[in-house]
Each structure stands twice: as structure tokens, then as C-alpha cells.
Design a protein around this motif. Structure first.
Motif, PDB file in Angstrom:
ATOM      1  N   LEU A 148      12.910  17.102 -18.985  1.00 41.77           N
ATOM      2  CA  LEU A 148      12.827  15.649 -18.880  1.00 41.77           C
ATOM      3  C   LEU A 148      11.391  15.235 -18.608  1.00 41.77           C
ATOM      4  N   HIS A 149      10.932  14.230 -19.333  1.00 43.51           N
ATOM      5  CA  HIS A 149       9.644  13.602 -19.023  1.00 43.51           C
ATOM      6  C   HIS A 149       9.977  12.361 -18.205  1.00 43.51           C
ATOM      7  N   VAL A 150       9.465  12.278 -16.986  1.00 42.19           N
ATOM      8  CA  VAL A 150       9.869  11.194 -16.092  1.00 42.19           C
ATOM      9  C   VAL A 150       8.669  10.422 -15.553  1.00 42.19           C
ATOM     10  N   GLU A 151       8.926   9.177 -15.212  1.00 38.95           N
ATOM     11  CA  GLU A 151       7.981   8.352 -14.458  1.00 38.95           C
ATOM     12  C   GLU A 151       8.541   8.216 -13.049  1.00 38.95           C
ATOM     13  N   SER A 152       7.731   8.525 -12.057  1.00 37.96           N
ATOM     14  CA  SER A 152       8.193   8.497 -10.668  1.00 37.96           C
ATOM     15  C   SER A 152       7.376   7.512  -9.839  1.00 37.96           C
ATOM     16  N   SER A 153       8.069   6.803  -8.966  1.00 39.06           N
ATOM     17  CA  SER A 153       7.430   5.948  -7.968  1.00 39.06           C
ATOM     18  C   SER A 153       7.866   6.470  -6.614  1.00 39.06           C
ATOM     19  N   VAL A 154       6.923   7.034  -5.857  1.00 40.44           N
ATOM     20  CA  VAL A 154       7.233   7.728  -4.610  1.00 40.44           C
ATOM     21  C   VAL A 154       6.649   6.952  -3.430  1.00 40.44           C
ATOM     22  N   SER A 155       7.447   6.804  -2.375  1.00 40.53           N
ATOM     23  CA  SER A 155       7.005   6.110  -1.163  1.00 40.53           C
ATOM     24  C   SER A 155       7.292   6.973   0.054  1.00 40.53           C
ATOM     25  N   VAL A 156       6.410   6.865   1.047  1.00 38.01           N
ATOM     26  CA  VAL A 156       6.589   7.591   2.304  1.00 38.01           C
ATOM     27  C   VAL A 156       7.631   6.871   3.156  1.00 38.01           C
ATOM     28  N   LEU A 157       8.541   7.634   3.742  1.00 36.21           N
ATOM     29  CA  LEU A 157       9.529   7.088   4.665  1.00 36.21           C
ATOM     30  C   LEU A 157       9.066   7.329   6.097  1.00 36.21           C
ATOM     31  N   HIS A 158       9.342   6.368   6.973  1.00 35.30           N
ATOM     32  CA  HIS A 158       8.942   6.492   8.375  1.00 35.30           C
ATOM     33  C   HIS A 158      10.151   6.376   9.284  1.00 35.30           C
ATOM     34  N   GLY A 159      10.145   7.131  10.365  1.00 39.73           N
ATOM     35  CA  GLY A 159      11.194   7.044  11.365  1.00 39.73           C
ATOM     36  C   GLY A 159      10.982   5.853  12.270  1.00 39.73           C
ATOM     37  N   GLU A 160      11.872   5.689  13.248  1.00 39.06           N
ATOM     38  CA  GLU A 160      11.796   4.538  14.149  1.00 39.06           C
ATOM     39  C   GLU A 160      10.511   4.537  14.967  1.00 39.06           C
ATOM     40  N   ASN A 161       9.954   5.723  15.230  1.00 39.98           N
ATOM     41  CA  ASN A 161       8.720   5.794  16.017  1.00 39.98           C
ATOM     42  C   ASN A 161       7.476   5.756  15.147  1.00 39.98           C
ATOM     43  N   GLY A 162       7.652   5.505  13.846  1.00 35.17           N
ATOM     44  CA  GLY A 162       6.511   5.381  12.941  1.00 35.17           C
ATOM     45  C   GLY A 162       6.027   6.672  12.341  1.00 35.17           C
ATOM     46  N   THR A 163       6.613   7.800  12.701  1.00 35.91           N
ATOM     47  CA  THR A 163       6.166   9.078  12.159  1.00 35.91           C
ATOM     48  C   THR A 163       6.734   9.290  10.758  1.00 35.91           C
ATOM     49  N   HIS A 164       6.051  10.118   9.989  1.00 34.26           N
ATOM     50  CA  HIS A 164       6.468  10.457   8.635  1.00 34.26           C
ATOM     51  C   HIS A 164       7.799  11.201   8.692  1.00 34.26           C
ATOM     52  N   SER A 165       8.822  10.676   8.001  1.00 40.53           N
ATOM     53  CA  SER A 165      10.148  11.303   8.049  1.00 40.53           C
ATOM     54  C   SER A 165      10.635  11.806   6.706  1.00 40.53           C
ATOM     55  N   GLY A 166       9.847  11.579   5.643  1.00 39.18           N
ATOM     56  CA  GLY A 166      10.265  12.064   4.331  1.00 39.18           C
ATOM     57  C   GLY A 166       9.704  11.215   3.210  1.00 39.18           C
ATOM     58  N   LEU A 167      10.293  11.352   2.030  1.00 42.49           N
ATOM     59  CA  LEU A 167       9.834  10.631   0.847  1.00 42.49           C
ATOM     60  C   LEU A 167      11.031  10.043   0.097  1.00 42.49           C
ATOM     61  N   LEU A 168      10.802   8.886  -0.520  1.00 42.90           N
ATOM     62  CA  LEU A 168      11.804   8.246  -1.366  1.00 42.90           C
ATOM     63  C   LEU A 168      11.208   8.107  -2.761  1.00 42.90           C
ATOM     64  N   ALA A 169      11.921   8.620  -3.776  1.00 40.50           N
ATOM     65  CA  ALA A 169      11.418   8.585  -5.152  1.00 40.50           C
ATOM     66  C   ALA A 169      12.395   7.852  -6.056  1.00 40.50           C
ATOM     67  N   VAL A 170      11.863   6.925  -6.852  1.00 34.92           N
ATOM     68  CA  VAL A 170      12.628   6.269  -7.914  1.00 34.92           C
ATOM     69  C   VAL A 170      12.143   6.891  -9.221  1.00 34.92           C
ATOM     70  N   ILE A 171      13.065   7.552  -9.936  1.00 34.92           N
ATOM     71  CA  ILE A 171      12.689   8.398 -11.070  1.00 34.92           C
ATOM     72  C   ILE A 171      13.348   7.883 -12.343  1.00 34.92           C
ATOM     73  N   ARG A 172      12.510   7.579 -13.335  1.00 35.72           N
ATOM     74  CA  ARG A 172      13.028   7.066 -14.617  1.00 35.72           C
ATOM     75  C   ARG A 172      12.811   8.103 -15.719  1.00 35.72           C
ATOM     76  N   ASP A 173      13.848   8.411 -16.437  1.00 31.50           N
ATOM     77  CA  ASP A 173      13.769   9.345 -17.559  1.00 31.50           C
ATOM     78  C   ASP A 173      13.185   8.624 -18.771  1.00 31.50           C
TER      79      ASP A 173
END
Length: 202
Positions: A148-173
């Protein structure tokens, strides 16, 4: 003092147990509303289950999940260890993997991730660190070998204390679009070569 019958004693014991459970439940609710706990372990017939709590934002988070579940593009969230924490219906269709199977597993177990250029990986990490967002193209190889050739839009997720908690990606084929663009480019190239081979007076 008259001696209580066995039935009365059993009844009083049941009332005491119910009162103890009620007090425990009320204390749990108080701790949840005050933000003192962030997860509960509940025993079920299939074993213990962990429920992560979001304090008073639980309903809002549930609403966000329902909205993301209806997005036509694949939406995938991972924690800091790259374990999948969210996998919407579009992601299930795109990668041929049920959400129940994807959740909790490392992203690399679902599909292979390839960069188009060697420098893209470092550039994406830099963008996520500086701005918290990155947009670009990648190649994803599914379990069945489909590319698959995809276009991705990735954003950093933060926890309640503001620390980095993961990533959220919206992926289009965009595989079909890329194939059409390549076919059009090849056709233009053939026409250009044909014209260059003709006499100047054409």
C-alpha cells in the motif's frame, strides 16, 4: 439478651457484608471523581480485566472514539512502546485485521513500515519533536504481502500531566491514485519520445 436464631444471624451477616461492599463502592467512586485512581482491575469469569479511567473526561473520550470509528480513513493510535491502543473500522478494512486482534499488539506485527527516502525517518522524528505533527507518504506492506502507498498525518498524544503518551495516525490509502499517476507519466513520456523522433516539420 435472647439468642438470635441461625437464620437471623445469617441475615445480619449478609447485611454487614452488603454494607461493607457499599462503603467500598462509594470509596471507589469518590477516588475516581477526585482523580486518585486511573485504572480498575475487575474480576470476570474469563479472568481479570483492566479498565483505564480518564476521570471526568471519560464520556468525552468515549465520544471521540465513536467519532474516530466513523472516519473513512484508517485511524491508528499507539502508546510509547508502539503497542496499538486504537484501531478503527476503516483500519480493520484497510489492513484486513480485526480491532480485537490488533489492540495491544506491536504495530510491526500488523504491517511492515517502509520510508520512501532514507532521510524521511529522521525528518519525521524531528517534526514530531518540534511541532507535534508530521505529514508524509510511506509504504505499508500488509500481512498478505500486498503493498500500500499511503499518506499519513501523525500527531503526538499527551497524557493528563502533559507527558508524551503515544501517537495518533490518520492513514489514507492512495495506492490506486499513485498507479494512475505513474501510468499517466509513462504515457506522457511515450508521447514525448514519439514526437522527438518525428521530423521537425511535423
Amino acid at each position: 439478651m435472647p439468642t438470635k436464631s441461625p437464620a437471623e444471624q445469617m441475615h445480619l451477616a449478609e447485611v454487614a457484608e452488603l454494607r461493607s461492599r457499599l462503603e467500598e463502592a462509594e470509596e471507589t467512586l469518590r477516588a475516581i471523581h477526585s482523580g486518585e485512581v486511573d485504572a480498575l482491575v475487575v474480576q470476570s469469569s474469563t479472568g481479570p480485566k483492566v479498565f483505564t479511567l480518564q476521570g471526568l473526561d471519560a464520556e468525552l473520550n468515549r465520544f471521540h472514539s465513536e467519532i474516530l470509528g466513523q472516519v473513512s480513513d484508517a485511524v491508528v493510535a499507539v502508546d510509547n512502546e508502539q503497542r496499538v491502543t486504537f484501531f478503527n473500522a476503516a483500519a480493520e478494512r484497510q489492513y484486513g485485521i480485526p480491532a480485537a486482534e490488533a489492540l495491544g499488539h506491536c504495530l510491526s506485527e500488523l504491517y511492515e513500515y517502509r520510508w520512501l527516502r532514507p532521510e524521511d525517518e529522521a525528518l519525521s522524528a524531528e517534526a514530531l519533536l518540534e511541532t507535534g505533527q508530521w505529514c508524509g507518504e510511506n509504504i505499508h506492506i500488509k500481512r498478505n504481502g500486498e503493498v500500500l502507498h499511503v499518506e499519513s498525518s501523525v500527531s503526538v498524544l499527551h497524557g493528563e500531566n502533559g507527558t508524551h503518551s503515544g501517537l495518533l495516525a490518520v492513514i489514507r490509502d492512495v495506492t490506486e491514485r499513485k498507479r494512475a499517476e505513474e501510468a499517466l507519466s509513462m504515457a506522457h513520456g511515450r508521447i514525448k519520445d514519439l514526437l522527438e523522433q518525428m521530423d521537425d516539420g511535423f
